[in-house]
Design a protein around this motif. Sequence first.
Motif, short mmCIF file in Angstrom:
data_model
loop_
_atom_site.label_atom_id
_atom_site.label_comp_id
_atom_site.label_asym_id
_atom_site.label_seq_id
_atom_site.Cartn_x
_atom_site.Cartn_y
_atom_site.Cartn_z
N ALA A 66 -8.11 3.24 -11.76
CA ALA A 66 -6.99 3.94 -12.39
C ALA A 66 -5.86 4.22 -11.41
CB ALA A 66 -7.47 5.25 -13.02
N ILE A 67 -6.19 4.59 -10.19
CA ILE A 67 -5.16 4.88 -9.19
C ILE A 67 -4.39 3.61 -8.85
CG2 ILE A 67 -4.75 5.60 -6.80
CD1 ILE A 67 -5.51 7.93 -8.61
N SER A 68 -5.07 2.51 -8.67
CA SER A 68 -4.43 1.25 -8.32
C SER A 68 -3.47 0.79 -9.42
CB SER A 68 -5.50 0.18 -8.06
OG SER A 68 -4.90 -1.05 -7.75
N VAL A 69 -3.92 0.81 -10.65
CA VAL A 69 -3.10 0.36 -11.78
C VAL A 69 -1.91 1.30 -11.98
CG1 VAL A 69 -3.05 -0.05 -14.27
CG2 VAL A 69 -4.99 -0.87 -12.90
N ALA A 70 -2.17 2.60 -11.95
CA ALA A 70 -1.08 3.57 -12.13
C ALA A 70 -0.06 3.46 -11.02
CB ALA A 70 -1.64 4.99 -12.20
N SER A 71 -0.51 3.27 -9.80
CA SER A 71 0.41 3.14 -8.67
C SER A 71 1.29 1.89 -8.83
CB SER A 71 -0.37 3.07 -7.35
OG SER A 71 0.51 3.01 -6.26
N ALA A 72 0.68 0.78 -9.22
CA ALA A 72 1.45 -0.45 -9.41
C ALA A 72 2.48 -0.27 -10.53
CB ALA A 72 0.52 -1.62 -9.73
N SER A 73 2.08 0.38 -11.60
CA SER A 73 2.99 0.63 -12.72
C SER A 73 4.17 1.49 -12.29
CB SER A 73 2.21 1.30 -13.86
OG SER A 73 3.06 1.64 -14.93
N LEU A 74 3.88 2.59 -11.62
CA LEU A 74 4.94 3.49 -11.14
C LEU A 74 5.84 2.79 -10.12
CD1 LEU A 74 2.72 6.65 -10.89
CD2 LEU A 74 4.84 6.53 -12.23
N MET A 75 5.23 1.99 -9.25
CA MET A 75 6.01 1.29 -8.23
C MET A 75 6.99 0.31 -8.86
SD MET A 75 4.79 -1.62 -5.53
CE MET A 75 4.56 -2.67 -6.96
N LEU A 132 -2.12 -0.44 -2.21
CA LEU A 132 -2.30 -1.89 -2.30
C LEU A 132 -1.07 -2.59 -2.89
CD1 LEU A 132 -4.01 -4.46 -2.01
CD2 LEU A 132 -4.92 -3.97 -4.31
N CYS A 133 -0.54 -2.07 -3.98
CA CYS A 133 0.60 -2.72 -4.62
C CYS A 133 1.81 -2.78 -3.69
CB CYS A 133 0.96 -2.02 -5.93
SG CYS A 133 1.32 -0.27 -5.78
N TRP A 134 2.00 -1.74 -2.89
CA TRP A 134 3.13 -1.72 -1.95
C TRP A 134 2.96 -2.79 -0.87
CZ3 TRP A 134 7.51 1.08 -2.54
CH2 TRP A 134 7.49 2.04 -3.55
N HIS A 135 1.75 -2.94 -0.35
CA HIS A 135 1.49 -3.98 0.65
C HIS A 135 1.67 -5.37 0.03
CE1 HIS A 135 0.10 -1.49 3.98
NE2 HIS A 135 -0.47 -0.72 3.06
N THR A 136 1.33 -5.49 -1.23
CA THR A 136 1.46 -6.78 -1.91
C THR A 136 2.93 -7.13 -2.12
OG1 THR A 136 -0.66 -6.34 -2.99
CG2 THR A 136 0.66 -8.15 -3.87
N VAL A 137 3.75 -6.18 -2.52
CA VAL A 137 5.19 -6.44 -2.66
C VAL A 137 5.79 -6.76 -1.29
CG1 VAL A 137 7.45 -5.42 -3.20
CG2 VAL A 137 5.54 -5.18 -4.80
N LYS A 138 5.33 -6.09 -0.26
CA LYS A 138 5.81 -6.39 1.10
C LYS A 138 5.54 -7.85 1.45
CE LYS A 138 5.55 -4.55 5.82
NZ LYS A 138 5.02 -5.61 6.65
N SER A 139 4.34 -8.33 1.14
CA SER A 139 4.01 -9.74 1.37
C SER A 139 4.90 -10.66 0.56
CB SER A 139 2.55 -10.01 1.02
OG SER A 139 1.69 -9.43 1.96
N ALA A 140 5.18 -10.27 -0.68
CA ALA A 140 6.04 -11.09 -1.55
C ALA A 140 7.46 -11.15 -0.99
CB ALA A 140 6.05 -10.53 -2.97
N VAL A 141 7.99 -10.01 -0.59
CA VAL A 141 9.35 -9.96 -0.05
C VAL A 141 9.47 -10.79 1.23
CG1 VAL A 141 10.99 -8.38 1.08
CG2 VAL A 141 9.99 -7.76 -1.12
#
Length: 151
Positions: A66-75, A132-141
Amino acid sequence: MFELRDLYQQVIVDHNKSPRNFGKLARFNHEADGYNPLCGDKLHVYLNVNDAGIIEAVSFEGEGCAISVASASLMTEALKGTPVSEFKQKFEGFQHMVTSDLDELPDEAVMGKLAVLSGVREFPSRIKCASLCWHTVKSAVEDSHKVAKTE
């Protein structure tokens, strides 16, 4: 303080049950995978960055706690319209918020809705789920072709 904690939990539950910007973008020019081996969270992010360097759209697919999904959604909501040049500042601000001392209140004027995730500081193993989602966007950028991990 208890009422605030309840509100935070409600926002996290809402974003977990009905994640915003979930699914593959029709048009994207950056993407990356992320994996949290501790919790098993897996996600894939898609970004459409325009010629001016603005994140026009961002979405994610995957599964996790739940934390991972909610964080990605909010991000994803927080990053729409953000210049890539300002992403690093937002990334560092989020990292600081989720790793700072418990008595340091998040700056809600700066963090917006992301402030609801400041409570993960009380559960150190959940910090990786939220970031996790923030690190993933960093990799994408950065157009890195490595799977982003929180280890």
